[in-house]
Scaffold this active site. Sequence first.
Site, PDB file in Angstrom:
ATOM      1  CE  LYS A  23      17.725 -32.111 -19.124  1.00  0.00           C
ATOM      2  NZ  LYS A  23      16.282 -31.987 -19.439  1.00  0.00           N
TER       3      LYS A  23
ATOM      4  CD  GLU B 179      24.980 -18.651 -19.980  1.00  0.00           C
ATOM      5  OE1 GLU B 179      24.214 -17.743 -20.339  1.00  0.00           O
ATOM      6  OE2 GLU B 179      24.832 -19.845 -20.357  1.00  0.00           O
TER       7      GLU B 179
ATOM      8  N   GLY C  32      15.271 -28.760 -16.035  1.00  0.00           N
ATOM      9  CA  GLY C  32      16.292 -28.106 -15.218  1.00  0.00           C
ATOM     10  C   GLY C  32      15.773 -27.551 -13.905  1.00  0.00           C
ATOM     11  NE  ARG C  33      10.623 -24.154 -15.648  1.00  0.00           N
ATOM     12  CZ  ARG C  33      10.878 -24.443 -16.925  1.00  0.00           C
ATOM     13  NH1 ARG C  33      12.120 -24.573 -17.343  1.00  0.00           N
ATOM     14  NH2 ARG C  33       9.885 -24.605 -17.791  1.00  0.00           N
TER      15      ARG C  33
ATOM     16  CD  GLU D 182      13.764 -21.200 -17.425  1.00  0.00           C
ATOM     17  OE1 GLU D 182      14.661 -20.406 -17.766  1.00  0.00           O
ATOM     18  OE2 GLU D 182      13.993 -22.307 -16.901  1.00  0.00           O
TER      19      GLU D 182
ATOM     20  CG  HIS E 252      12.866  -2.953   8.978  1.00  0.00           C
ATOM     21  ND1 HIS E 252      12.691  -1.926   9.880  1.00  0.00           N
ATOM     22  CD2 HIS E 252      12.504  -4.082   9.633  1.00  0.00           C
ATOM     23  CE1 HIS E 252      12.258  -2.416  11.027  1.00  0.00           C
ATOM     24  NE2 HIS E 252      12.136  -3.725  10.899  1.00  0.00           N
TER      25      HIS E 252
ATOM     26  CE  LYS F 166      20.877 -20.998 -24.602  1.00  0.00           C
ATOM     27  NZ  LYS F 166      20.196 -22.174 -24.001  1.00  0.00           N
TER      28      LYS F 166
END
Length: 547
Positions: free
Chosen positions: A208, A214, A269-270, A355, A386, A506
């Site tokens: 954005k 990253e 974002g999410r 978040e 399992h 950050k």
Amino acid sequence: MINICLTDLPEWKKLENHYNSIKKVSIKQLFKEEEGRGKDYSIATKSLYFDYSKNILNMETVSLLTGLAERIGLSKEIENMFNGEKINFTENRAVLHTALRDQTNEPLVLDGIDIKKDISFTLNKMKILSEKIRNGEWKGYNGKKIKNIINIGIGGSHLGPLMVCNALAKYKKNGLNLFFVSNVDGSDLAETLKEINPDETIFIIASKTFTTLETITNATSAKKWFLSESGERDSLGKHFIALTSAMERAKDFGIPEENILGFSDWVGGRYSLASAVGFSIMVSIGYENFKDMLKGFNRMDIHFRKSPLSHNIPVLMALIGVWYNNFFGAETHAIFPYDHYLRNFPSYVQQLEMESNGKSTGRDGTKLRYQTGSVSWGETGTNGQHSFFQLLHQGTRLIPSDFIGFTGSLNEIGDHHLKLMANFFAQTEALAFGQTEKELIKTNMDKDLIPFRNFEGNKPSNSILLKKLTPMALGELIALYEHKTFVQGIIWNINSFDQWGVELGKQNAAGILKELTEKKINTDLHDSSTSSLMEYFFRVSDKDEEN
């Protein structure tokens, strides 16, 4: 927004009293008391069936929970979101991911601008660019067709597109390979670049602000690698696309304006799958399938906005989650999709819920006195059976869970799907009803083994059934969990749409990076543990260089 503490409300006090009267009642007993419980505690929409009967609750519980939601003003809060009120008040932003999939032509004005026009413009631009790639019209710098799409993003710009592209792999364009790079660990990018030729590859940079550490680190390294192979800066326009609200930064990076797809700050974002962030999805499955996914989102949006609280699936899922979190003390919630294509769905929901609702400060700025967001996790069935279902069945923890299944498979191979769904139904039944010592004695089992073979049951679950994993069904499922998350945030009186909790780490990392680069530790800024760790890092890495 209420200004009184949640736990001081009379509706909360009633729930506390009710919890004390029902907490020792078993699911098995509830089914004995209510003959039609399976149907009475189920909701069917046109395409989705939701069964919440295998929970430790009755109609009084549901009434009290919805009463709490009404007292808090949930219906008004829902309308505030859909109408563009700036409910993300810490960032002074509206929350309008629902507008991205609204199927009507009605205008939606925000700050004097009809945002529907911008949405339509971006969607059309996505269509044009994606079709050029899909039909082979888009050529690389040496005239070759594009074969590889690399999505570089992190958080919602990574987990969402990755999850959807894997979930809808059956609808993927043949001849296109999709890769997703997120981790700033160079191994993520390096392993991806091993798989591709630069002249057949497009990099999609999703950020954005176009400043995410990253993402921009990976994008810069990808650009350096690409230019070392192509030798032409002018060729970037044929191989790089940006998804961002920071057009000038993207242009400074070398991406031409015609390759930039924008989205606004009211897209979190999410919650951004239906925005330009979903471009890699559209490239993979095509415009028409993407539009079908938007229709699925919208179908659940309408159900959420229009249905009464007591028959509203996202609302009920949210309230049941609050019931277990705040009254039974359950700390985790599990999601089990019985479909291999949905293998990334639990991770997607994990980010969405944790978040959004991992907050300890109320919307009025006060410290909360009660537990908020639960830990979300999960795995596909039958793999999870399992792996960790032992803990669910015979462990000491209460772990409410959602089981997601489909009446039909996208790949009908023999009786695979029947066996898969037999496990789906069997697990929820076994979790709820268990197997008692009396029942085991009837099997003539060795008495010494009975304590180890005993299943207490009373493990709650929701069951969600859809027809097939189509783009429309997936959109509906994602929106279901989005709205569930929103409702829980309202109940807990928190802002589900900011994420300040990611900022401190950050900020610290930026300072430490300078020290690592200069190989000089400022011990005045760090605790003794961090300083010692950094000293060890320098000492060992220097020896590694010598060797």
